[in-house]
Design a protein around this motif. Structure first.
Motif, short mmCIF file in Angstrom:
data_model
loop_
_atom_site.label_atom_id
_atom_site.label_comp_id
_atom_site.label_asym_id
_atom_site.label_seq_id
_atom_site.Cartn_x
_atom_site.Cartn_y
_atom_site.Cartn_z
N ALA A 60 0.88 -1.15 -0.09
CA ALA A 60 -0.05 0.15 -0.01
C ALA A 60 0.91 1.26 -0.08
CB ALA A 60 -0.78 0.03 1.34
N ALA A 61 0.34 2.35 -0.64
CA ALA A 61 0.83 3.64 -0.71
C ALA A 61 0.41 4.43 0.55
CB ALA A 61 0.75 4.29 -1.88
N GLY A 62 0.96 5.43 0.90
CA GLY A 62 0.40 6.46 1.97
C GLY A 62 0.64 6.11 3.28
N ASP A 63 -0.04 6.49 4.36
CA ASP A 63 0.26 6.19 5.56
C ASP A 63 0.23 4.81 6.06
OD1 ASP A 63 0.51 6.33 8.43
OD2 ASP A 63 -1.19 7.31 8.77
N ALA A 64 1.24 3.98 6.33
CA ALA A 64 1.05 2.59 6.91
C ALA A 64 -0.02 2.30 8.01
CB ALA A 64 2.52 1.99 6.67
N ALA A 65 0.09 3.24 8.89
CA ALA A 65 -0.44 3.09 10.18
C ALA A 65 -1.93 2.82 10.09
CB ALA A 65 0.01 4.14 10.89
N ARG A 66 -2.67 3.29 8.92
CA ARG A 66 -4.14 3.01 8.93
C ARG A 66 -4.38 1.58 8.76
NH1 ARG A 66 -2.49 4.20 3.64
NH2 ARG A 66 -3.86 3.34 1.86
N PHE A 67 -3.52 0.77 8.65
CA PHE A 67 -3.73 -0.68 8.35
C PHE A 67 -3.09 -1.40 9.61
CE2 PHE A 67 -3.03 0.55 3.95
CZ PHE A 67 -4.11 0.08 3.26
N GLY A 68 -2.80 -0.88 10.58
CA GLY A 68 -2.06 -1.31 11.87
C GLY A 68 -3.11 -2.10 12.68
N VAL A 69 -4.45 -1.87 12.35
CA VAL A 69 -5.08 -2.74 12.99
C VAL A 69 -5.23 -4.19 12.90
CG1 VAL A 69 -7.04 -2.19 11.48
CG2 VAL A 69 -7.66 -2.86 14.01
N PHE A 70 -4.77 -4.50 11.52
CA PHE A 70 -4.89 -5.67 10.93
C PHE A 70 -3.71 -6.74 11.34
CE2 PHE A 70 -7.05 -2.97 7.58
CZ PHE A 70 -8.45 -3.52 8.08
N GLY A 71 -2.51 -6.11 11.97
CA GLY A 71 -1.42 -6.70 12.50
C GLY A 71 -0.54 -7.48 11.42
N LEU A 72 -0.58 -6.71 10.20
CA LEU A 72 0.22 -7.50 8.85
C LEU A 72 1.32 -6.33 8.71
CD1 LEU A 72 -2.69 -8.90 6.89
CD2 LEU A 72 -1.26 -10.08 8.28
N PRO A 73 2.36 -7.08 7.95
CA PRO A 73 3.33 -5.89 7.47
C PRO A 73 2.82 -5.25 6.50
CG PRO A 73 4.16 -8.26 7.61
CD PRO A 73 2.68 -8.46 7.95
N VAL A 74 3.04 -4.02 6.43
CA VAL A 74 2.86 -3.21 4.95
C VAL A 74 3.97 -2.74 4.30
CG1 VAL A 74 1.59 -0.95 4.55
CG2 VAL A 74 0.90 -2.18 6.56
N LEU A 75 3.94 -2.98 3.13
CA LEU A 75 4.96 -3.04 2.27
C LEU A 75 5.06 -1.59 1.32
CD1 LEU A 75 5.60 -6.50 1.14
CD2 LEU A 75 6.20 -5.54 3.27
N ALA A 76 5.87 -0.69 1.48
CA ALA A 76 6.18 0.24 0.22
C ALA A 76 6.83 -0.21 -0.86
CB ALA A 76 6.75 1.48 0.95
N ASP A 77 6.49 0.44 -1.87
CA ASP A 77 7.10 0.26 -3.12
C ASP A 77 8.76 0.13 -3.01
OD1 ASP A 77 4.66 0.00 -4.47
OD2 ASP A 77 4.99 1.73 -5.49
N PRO A 78 9.46 -0.64 -3.68
CA PRO A 78 10.87 -0.92 -3.52
C PRO A 78 11.51 0.54 -3.78
CG PRO A 78 9.97 -2.94 -4.90
CD PRO A 78 8.76 -1.68 -4.65
N VAL A 79 13.05 0.60 -3.11
CA VAL A 79 13.76 1.82 -3.21
C VAL A 79 13.80 1.91 -4.74
CG1 VAL A 79 15.73 2.77 -2.78
CG2 VAL A 79 14.58 1.53 -0.81
N GLY A 80 13.88 3.28 -5.31
CA GLY A 80 14.03 3.31 -6.63
C GLY A 80 12.84 3.36 -7.50
N LEU A 81 11.72 2.79 -6.82
CA LEU A 81 10.56 2.59 -7.77
C LEU A 81 9.27 3.17 -7.18
CD1 LEU A 81 10.74 -1.23 -8.64
CD2 LEU A 81 10.88 0.81 -10.39
N GLU A 82 9.61 4.18 -6.18
CA GLU A 82 8.53 4.95 -5.26
C GLU A 82 7.44 5.61 -6.17
OE1 GLU A 82 12.16 4.54 -2.58
OE2 GLU A 82 11.79 5.18 -4.71
N ALA A 83 8.23 6.15 -7.30
CA ALA A 83 7.46 6.98 -8.18
C ALA A 83 6.45 6.22 -9.01
CB ALA A 83 8.09 7.92 -8.95
#
Length: 212
Positions: A60-83
């Motif tokens: 997911a993009a954006g604030d990872a904290a909004r998924f915190g209730v589910f207790g799962l890792p939240v992955l941002a796009d890999p370094v170099g591919l954020e855009a």
């Protein structure tokens, strides 16, 4: 390659929920949290995916904290591919996460779109049969239509996918079959399409009727 049968239960498979869509056609709402059947849409996906895989993460993009209730890792796009912020970048993040941190011995990564909450309970099982027959990626299909973001990827494809994204500009998930040995895992679209995709308020209303 077309797979129509079933196989043994899923083994050492990691899972990834693609939750990066911006929901523009739904009024730019945070689509994973859209109400459906008395729960948030992503909760249905977590439940179905969790019964088919081992470790599970959210891309997911954006604030990872909004998924915190589910207790799962939240992955941002890999370094170099954020855009880039497309589904293939999310899948790459999932492949790298599974290989490095989640399940280094995992045989595959199963990918589930967050806006497809009715996907079949045997999808990973059947997709694994396609991988066992020599496919590198097994993609869902229903009613003659391919769903490339609902797929199971063999482990170890991260480096090649990164090269395709960075060096060759691969962007569209429907072009994966041009670069990897791909199989279709076919499902009937009647009495309803199990890969029904929720993109608009009208789709959400139709999905609510299905739950009822």
């Amino acid at each position: 390659m077309v797979v129509s049968g079933t196989s043994a239960p899923a083994g050492n498979v990691a899972g990834l929920i693609l939750a990066g869509g911006r929901g523009r056609r739904m009024g730019s709402i945070d689509k994973p949290f859209a109400p459906l059947g008395g729960r948030r849409m992503i909760e249905h996906v977590i439940g179905r995916a969790g019964r088919q895989v081992g470790p599970l993460a959210i891309s997911a993009a954006g604030d990872a904290a909004r998924f915190g209730v589910f207790g799962l890792p939240v992955l941002a796009d890999p370094v170099g591919l954020e855009a880039y912020s497309g589904p293939l970048a999310g899948i790459l993040a999932g492949l790298e996460w599974a290989a490095a941190r989640a399940a280094p011995g995992a045989e595959a990564l199963a990918v589930f779109p967050t806006d497809t909450p009715f996907f079949p309970e045997d999808f990973v099982e059947r997709a694994r049969a396609a991988l066992a027959d020599g496919a590198e990626v097994a993609m869902a299909a229903s009613g003659g239509r391919l769903h490339p973001t609902a797929a199971v990827w063999s482990a170890g494809l991260g480096d090649r996918l990164r090269r395709l994204l960075v060096e060759e500009g691969l962007r569209r998930a429907d072009r994966v079959a041009d670069h990897f040995r791909a199989a279709r895992v076919d499902y009937a679209a009647q009495p309803f399409d199990p890969f029904f995709n929720i993109n608009t308020p009208e789709d959400l209303a139709a999905a609510e009727r299905l739950f009822r």
